[in-house]
Write an enzyme that holds these catalytic residues in place. Structure first.
Site, short mmCIF file in Angstrom:
data_model
loop_
_atom_site.label_atom_id
_atom_site.label_comp_id
_atom_site.label_asym_id
_atom_site.label_seq_id
_atom_site.Cartn_x
_atom_site.Cartn_y
_atom_site.Cartn_z
CB SER A 44 5.99 14.84 51.43
OG SER A 44 5.42 15.59 50.38
CG HIS A 45 7.47 19.52 49.86
ND1 HIS A 45 6.88 18.56 49.10
CD2 HIS A 45 8.70 19.72 49.32
CE1 HIS A 45 7.70 18.19 48.12
NE2 HIS A 45 8.80 18.88 48.23
CG HIS A 117 15.85 23.17 45.67
ND1 HIS A 117 14.63 22.54 45.70
CD2 HIS A 117 15.64 24.39 45.12
CE1 HIS A 117 13.72 23.34 45.18
NE2 HIS A 117 14.30 24.47 44.82
CG PHE A 118 14.20 21.37 51.71
CD1 PHE A 118 12.93 21.54 52.26
CD2 PHE A 118 15.22 22.21 52.12
CE1 PHE A 118 12.70 22.53 53.21
CE2 PHE A 118 14.99 23.20 53.07
CZ PHE A 118 13.72 23.35 53.61
CB SER A 119 11.65 24.89 48.77
OG SER A 119 10.45 25.62 48.70
CG ASP A 175 5.21 22.02 42.90
OD1 ASP A 175 5.94 21.20 42.30
OD2 ASP A 175 5.58 22.61 43.94
CG ASP A 185 4.08 11.53 48.76
OD1 ASP A 185 3.55 11.82 49.85
OD2 ASP A 185 3.96 12.22 47.74
CD GLN A 306 -9.81 24.84 43.72
OE1 GLN A 306 -9.11 25.70 43.19
NE2 GLN A 306 -10.66 25.14 44.70
NE ARG A 307 -7.83 16.35 47.12
CZ ARG A 307 -7.66 15.44 46.16
NH1 ARG A 307 -6.58 14.69 46.13
NH2 ARG A 307 -8.58 15.28 45.22
NE ARG A 308 -0.61 23.76 46.58
CZ ARG A 308 -0.53 25.09 46.50
NH1 ARG A 308 -0.38 25.81 47.60
NH2 ARG A 308 -0.58 25.69 45.33
#
Lengths: 335, 335
Positions: A44-45, A117-119, A175, A185, A306-308
């Site tokens: 989504s980003h 802004h979308f970051s 975040d 999402d 962690q998943r990231r």
């Protein structure tokens, strides 16, 4: 799905942005963040956002060659006027002075104004933790979320991000949207034609809805955590809105005037220098934070990113995969 | 129930604290906060806490005459060494320099170290909003709360409080535990022999429990808002623990060694001066915040402290009411 190496993904994003009129500095800064998102498994980003960048430009809602202006506002405040450009280049422009002020004074704030802004904020947070600083960041977005006890959109998804440096390790970073879920999402559910879970949003009458179209178009999203999440969303409106002289989510949505562009508002980043708080005892106290992390993981719980980080490790080897429909939509922007 | 005027309630609390050995400065500072709690209808931070103050003193876990020491740590950091006394007097000691630094630099932090802590943070937040500052405060407590996905107590109830000044009006203030509920509320359920709602805690095996005794004695409390609340609780551990060179909730509980005293740790307060961010445009931007508050209330939602302010208005006229059992327990401390 289409598999791309990170270099190919980067080349694709940057060439689309350049082809559509962004200058090199903006194209690179934006590409950095969407590639970081795609790499870390945050679809989504990720590359999906390039569609929105071009849409915002075509709608006249972002400046393709804005030159950020850095203002030394106060001993512990840096302002950057993004001049209607995307936030990423403004952040880059303000980062050196923010670090300098945090190291000199112990605490400092960076206020980015007039940015589109979308970051994901963790991209910026990680640049501060890499410099050994503790960081907190937040911004409003568009008025999509109802306050607890209400039924009308007022708050943005209003993310809060935090980072803590871990020497020799990936930083502790979270975040999250103060909405129950990121709007991206819900948009992905709409693109996929899937129902959304209960608790993400309400219809125009304040009743629970699982229809992404209803929630996005006529209803409102909900905050996470009831009245506590709603209070945090209000705080983000205030400290990354009026406190820095910039728009609330309601004002940003009004400015958008139905163009469905990225939100136009400000962003607040606060940096703390552990060295200034702790002096010679810094290392000893950072080690005590490691005990906390071990106590979380030792009982089978996960650290927030962690998943990231696992997705990042995979992507660095295998590249990324994006839906063929998205790939085709992106390629069409090079025509 | 026993009805007391605010003056009677104040006299009762102060005389108990003095009679049991606290010096006048500490007795007054502590009385200020418990009377503020009782006055605002926060029974869990009201006169009930005087029992805990005396218990902490008898257990040797708080210094009755500690002299706070103010340290000018960095241009934007004040430290106060509370020297093992209650936090309230340390906050009072550090407040003038925090205000001065916030006004000079735009952002400043107050780190209180080595304090014994039980106060509601909004009492301190309101002192900063009264000075026209925006404020954020947090502290760890005792390790009573499991991280999301875990089953063992690690985090404190870790409150986060925020305040925004509203010229001519009561400030926008919230103050909530990052646990699903304040521990004091579970303790009041135990005293009343009542079951607690689902979602407040788990037993020693991580299973949901509605038994206050089980949750308090052998299980763990839960955070609000799932993994997001858990991430915020971890942030509070870090920025009001290792960042300021003070104890985590687990370390505070270990120090307590079963005496059931108030937690011993640090507290972090961050103050922002809108004037330094906004200059001549301050009034104009504070007015935009008022539009946000009107949009919350205009759709039938409440501002976070409204119930508390309504209780305050009542108490100022009618005084407060406390259970007879509590009144008797308090009077017994004057024997």
């Amino acid at each position: 799905m289409i598999r791309l190496s990170l270099a190919e993904a980067r080349e694709l994003a940057e060439s689309i942005l350049l082809h559509n009129g962004f200058n090199l500095a903006h194209a690179r800064a934006v590409t950095d963040t969407v590639i970081a998102g795609e790499r870390d498994g945050c679809a989504s980003h990720g590359l999906y956002r390039v569609l929105g960048c071009v849409n915002s430009l075509r709608a006249g809602k972002v400046a393709a060659d804005a030159q950020p202006r850095v203002i030394d506002q106060a001993p512990s405040i840096v302002r950057v006027d993004a001049a209607g450009g995307f936030s990423q280049l403004a952040f880059q422009a303000g980062l050196p002075l923010l670090q300098e002020k945090a190291r000199a004074n112990g605490v400092a704030a960076l206020a980015i104004n007039h940015c589109v802004h979308f970051s994901a904020l963790w991209v910026e947070i990680e640049q501060l933790t890499a410099a050994g600083l503790v960081a907190l960041a937040c911004n409003p977005s568009h008025a999509w979320v109802a306050p607890a006890g209400g039924s009308q959109p007022l708050f943005g998804t209003n993310p809060i991000a935090f980072g803590w440096p871990r020497p020799g390790n990936m930083p502790f970073v979270f975040d999250f949207a103060t909405s129950a879920i990121a709007r991206g999402d819900i948009e992905l559910h709409r693109r996929a034609g899937k129902a959304i879970p209960q608790g993400w949003g309400v219809d125009a009458h304040g009743q629970p809805s699982t229809d992404a179209n209803v929630v996005l178009d006529s209803g409102a999203m909900l905050t996470f955590g009831g009245h506590k999440g709603s209070a945090l969303a209000a705080m983000v409106e205030l400290i990354a809105g009026p406190l820095i002289g910039d728009l609330t989510s309601a004002e940003s949505l009004a400015y958008d005037a139905g163009s469905k562009s990225s939100p136009y508002h400000g962003e607040l980043i606060i940096a703390f220098d552990p060295q200034r708080f702790l002096g010679a005892a810094t290392e000893q106290h950072l080690a005590r934070a490691e005990v906390l992390f071990e106590s979380i993981q030792g009982q089978g719980a996960r650290l927030p990113s962690q998943r990231r980080y696992e997705a990042r490790a995979r992507s660095l080897v295998e590249g990324v995969q994006i839906p063929e429909a998205l790939y085709n939509d992106l390629k069409a922007l090079l025509a």
